[in-house]
Design a protein around this motif. Structure first.
Motif, mmCIF file in Angstrom:
data_model
loop_
_atom_site.group_PDB
_atom_site.id
_atom_site.type_symbol
_atom_site.label_atom_id
_atom_site.label_comp_id
_atom_site.label_asym_id
_atom_site.label_seq_id
_atom_site.Cartn_x
_atom_site.Cartn_y
_atom_site.Cartn_z
ATOM 1 N N LEU A 1 0.822 -1.214 0.000
ATOM 2 C CA LEU A 1 0.000 0.000 0.000
ATOM 3 C C LEU A 1 0.852 1.258 0.000
ATOM 4 O O LEU A 1 0.587 2.199 -0.771
ATOM 5 C CB LEU A 1 -0.949 -0.010 1.202
ATOM 6 C CG LEU A 1 -1.925 1.169 1.290
ATOM 7 C CD1 LEU A 1 -2.754 1.276 0.013
ATOM 8 C CD2 LEU A 1 -2.830 1.038 2.504
ATOM 9 N N VAL B 1 -3.908 2.944 5.489
ATOM 10 C CA VAL B 1 -5.220 3.048 4.838
ATOM 11 C C VAL B 1 -5.810 4.440 5.062
ATOM 12 O O VAL B 1 -6.339 5.075 4.126
ATOM 13 C CB VAL B 1 -6.168 1.957 5.373
ATOM 14 C CG1 VAL B 1 -7.603 2.194 4.897
ATOM 15 C CG2 VAL B 1 -5.700 0.582 4.940
ATOM 16 N N THR C 1 -7.500 0.651 -2.732
ATOM 17 C CA THR C 1 -6.783 0.419 -1.472
ATOM 18 C C THR C 1 -6.945 -1.028 -1.014
ATOM 19 O O THR C 1 -5.976 -1.685 -0.610
ATOM 20 C CB THR C 1 -7.306 1.374 -0.379
ATOM 21 O OG1 THR C 1 -7.127 2.730 -0.802
ATOM 22 C CG2 THR C 1 -6.572 1.156 0.932
ATOM 23 N N SER C 2 -8.175 -1.537 -1.093
ATOM 24 C CA SER C 2 -8.426 -2.928 -0.706
ATOM 25 C C SER C 2 -7.666 -3.895 -1.602
ATOM 26 O O SER C 2 -7.092 -4.885 -1.127
ATOM 27 C CB SER C 2 -9.924 -3.233 -0.775
ATOM 28 O OG SER C 2 -10.648 -2.402 0.109
ATOM 29 N N LEU D 1 -4.040 -4.035 -0.557
ATOM 30 C CA LEU D 1 -3.832 -4.826 0.662
ATOM 31 C C LEU D 1 -3.858 -6.322 0.346
ATOM 32 O O LEU D 1 -3.025 -7.087 0.838
ATOM 33 C CB LEU D 1 -4.901 -4.486 1.696
ATOM 34 C CG LEU D 1 -4.867 -3.065 2.286
ATOM 35 C CD1 LEU D 1 -6.054 -2.851 3.213
ATOM 36 C CD2 LEU D 1 -3.562 -2.817 3.037
#
Length: 645
Positions: free
Chosen positions: A196, A437, A451-452, A455
């Motif tokens: 990230l 995050v 973002t998810s 990850l």
């Protein structure tokens, strides 16, 4: 009617009678014997006798003796059970007799020498064929096949049982351990954080700042070394944070992944093993205490730890040796070849393998993003400071902190030594991920979906390394069940030597065991209670006074720890070595192959310039300058200049 009764009632009565007879027989049999599931020859193992309280009272009152094959034996009582120690030597009929009652069974123990085969085969296959997963699996299969071959089954049945045992026993047990699960989750969280902060431009921002200090291959390696020393409190956190942070920098400066992995690996454990405030302290002090109890030494474990610090030559010499390599810009052996290739725009000699296994293409910064250092700096600082805070919180003891006889350093060491390092690592890594995050979404750098995805891709990059870790832990369980360490220890301890040579021999023994089992902490757990009392008694048997014996004792304490670190560095099945390869995105076998000559060089200097002279009373103010000079001359004369662009 009579015929019906004959066919139904009479058989039922016979069955009831048989049941009553069996119950009566069971009641008249006052004990049952449980043998270890895996019995290895020439190693004392525990036999459990289950009985009742009244029968134990008879044994306590000396009315009944416990005999094994006619010989009286000692025992311990634990929860109405009797625990006996017995050394099986060969295939034999073992009879345990208590009074007029006896239990007889034929035992076919596994020969102790076979215990070396599983780790040896795994290590040789990994080094020769460069396939770690396959090597570990074959090592596991070898161990389980040996176990089931000696359980009275045919080779054909043992073959299939061995396969099933790998999955439903050893692999499951390795991930069932809470500490192992913590390391897996911590590694996955670090992987997701790194992905990230790479995608949101934070890592590039740090690279831009570090570029001011690291603008050549030499300065880049020096910054990596400095960060490795700075994060001293835990070797796992050190390895993953430093490797992942510095990899983009060293790639840009054309430093090989092998060299990065070496610096990361060789600063993590050496620093953690000599610093006075680390996660190693608690476990080491407990091992030392278990040994001092056996020989009635009144000195505190912490005092012994402090007195042993000056003779921890391998960790200190390793840190200095790396500085010489960096300062002189020289390398030798396989590392020289890797560095030459890196300067020619080949980051690693196994770059294609790294790309496919670690997913470097997932670490590219997203398009149209302005790099900002704090998007990575804040999460990384949270990992570092959060781990330290977690260690203080979980290890806090008000009574220790209120003790006025202890200095601040000792209080802090006691607290961190008693801490739960796994919880601290999990808290800090999860907090760092949440911070990353929040920074990404708060600045609208990436969408929630992006973002998810980042990850999840971070989790994915860790899967290969986690599989290797799980198999390595399972293989370590095999070596424990087969008593591999006992086999190695028996060979080396059987040599009758002078007390002054015991630390050097112990250093080699610890290195061999750590190399074979892949665990420095496991090696310390085995050798501290075994070797430390032996060093004390051996010194006195040669006529040494207590002061002289304590000097040998201190150096032996250091030799066990330092040898464990050396063997851990050299072993391809070590978890910290695997994590170093993972964090540096370096092919694992290439990391082991390039690091091995350097670790052995420092190990040899530690023995011949450090441990042996120290045991004979040479002052440390002479040993350290001579050792440092020896390392410098080795780099100067054997190293080859690598062009630093």
């Amino acid at each position: 009617m009579i015929q019906l009764l004959r066919k139904t009632v009479l058989p039922l009565l016979l069955l009831v009678s048989f049941y009553n007879f069996k119950s009566f027989a069971d009641q008249t049999n006052p004990f049952s014997v449980e043998y270890p599931s895996i019995i290895v020859a020439k190693v004392k193992q525990t036999i459990t006798i289950k009985t009742n309280a009244s029968f134990i009272d008879q044994i306590k009152s000396d009315q009944l003796q416990i005999l094994i094959n006619g010989n009286n034996t000692t025992y311990e009582i634990e929860d109405s059970n009797l625990k006996l120690k017995y050394k099986f030597t060969q295939k034999e009929v073992v009879q345990i007799q208590i009074g007029e009652f006896a239990d007889t069974i034929e035992i076919n123990p596994i020969p102790l020498w076979l215990s070396i085969l599983p780790p040896l085969i795994a290590i040789l296959m990994a080094l020769f064929f460069k396939e770690v997963l396959l090597a570990l699996f074959i090592g596991l299969f070898t161990g389980t096949l040996i176990i089931y071959s000696y359980k009275g089954t045919s080779i054909f049945i043992a073959f299939f049982k061995a396969i099933f045992a790998i999955s439903d026993t050893y692999v499951i047990n390795s991930v069932h351990d809470s500490g192992h699960i913590s390391i897996i989750v911590f590694s996955m969280l670090i992987g997701s954080m790194v992905t990230l902060i790479s995608r949101n431009g934070g890592m590039q921002g740090i690279v831009n700042i570090l570029s001011r200090f690291a603008n050549t291959a030499k300065s880049g390696q020096l910054v990596t070394w400095f960060l490795g020393v700075l994060i001293f409190f835990d070797d796992y956190a050190n390895t993953l944070v430093v490797g992942n942070t510095m990899r983009p920098v060293t790639d840009r400066l054309k430093v090989s992944r092998e060299k990065l992995a070496y610096i990361v690996d060789s600063t993590a454990a050496p620093v953690a093993s000599v610093a006075m405030i680390t996660t190693w302290i608690g476990i080491e002090l407990s091992y030392i205490q278990s040994a001092t109890v056996q020989i009635n030494v009144s000195e505190s474990p912490y005092s012994i730890f402090l007195n042993s610090l000056p003779s921890r030559f391998y960790p200190f010499f390793t840190l200095i040796f790396m500085l010489f390599l960096i300062y002189k810009g020289k390398d030798y052996g396989p590392m020289y070849k890797a560095e030459k290739l890196a300067r020619q725009n080949h980051i690693s000699s196994q770059d294609s393998n790294i790309q496919s296994s670690n997913g470097d293409n997932e670490l590219e910064m997203a398009a149209d993003i302005t790099p900002k250092w704090y998007n990575a700096g804040i999460p990384i600082l949270i990992v570092i400071l959060g781990t330290l805070a977690g260690l203080l919180y979980t290890g806090w003891d008000a009574s220790v902190w209120a003790d006025t006889s202890l200095g601040f350093g000792k209080k802090l060491s006691h607290v961190i030594g008693a801490s739960d390092s796994y919880s601290a690592l999990l808290w800090s890594s999860l907090s760092a991920v949440l911070a990353a995050v929040a920074l990404t979404l708060g600045q609208k750098i990436m969408s929630l979906q992006e973002t998810s995805d980042s990850l999840l891709k971070g989790f994915k990059t860790m899967l290969t390394a986690i599989l290797i870790l799980i198999l390595a832990w399972a293989l370590a369980d095999i070596t424990k069940d087969l008593h591999t360490a006992d086999f190695i220890s028996n060979i080396l301890i059987s040599v009758n030597i002078a007390p002054q040579l015991l630390p050097a021999l112990t250093f080699v023994l610890a290195a061999v065991i750590a190399f074979s089992t892949g665990s420095s902490w496991g090696t310390m757990a085995i050798l501290y209670p075994l070797i430390l009392p032996a060093s004390w008694h051996l010194s006195h048997s040669f006529g040494m006074i207590d002061m002289e014996s304590m000097n040998i004792f201190y150096i032996t304490v250091s030799a066990i720890l330092a040898g464990s670190v050396l063997g851990d560095h050299c072993s391809p099945i070590s978890d910290t070595t695997i994590l170093s390869s993972l964090a540096s995105s370096c092919n694992h076998i290439e990391h082991v192959r390039t690091q091995l000559p350097y670790a052995l060089t420092v190990g040899a200097v530690s023995i011949f310039v450090g441990l042996i002279p120290a045991a004979y009373g040479v002052p440390y103010w002479i040993i350290f300058p001579v050792g440092i000079l020896s390392l410098y001359l080795i780099v100067h004369f054997f190293g080859k200049k690598v062009e630093n662009k």
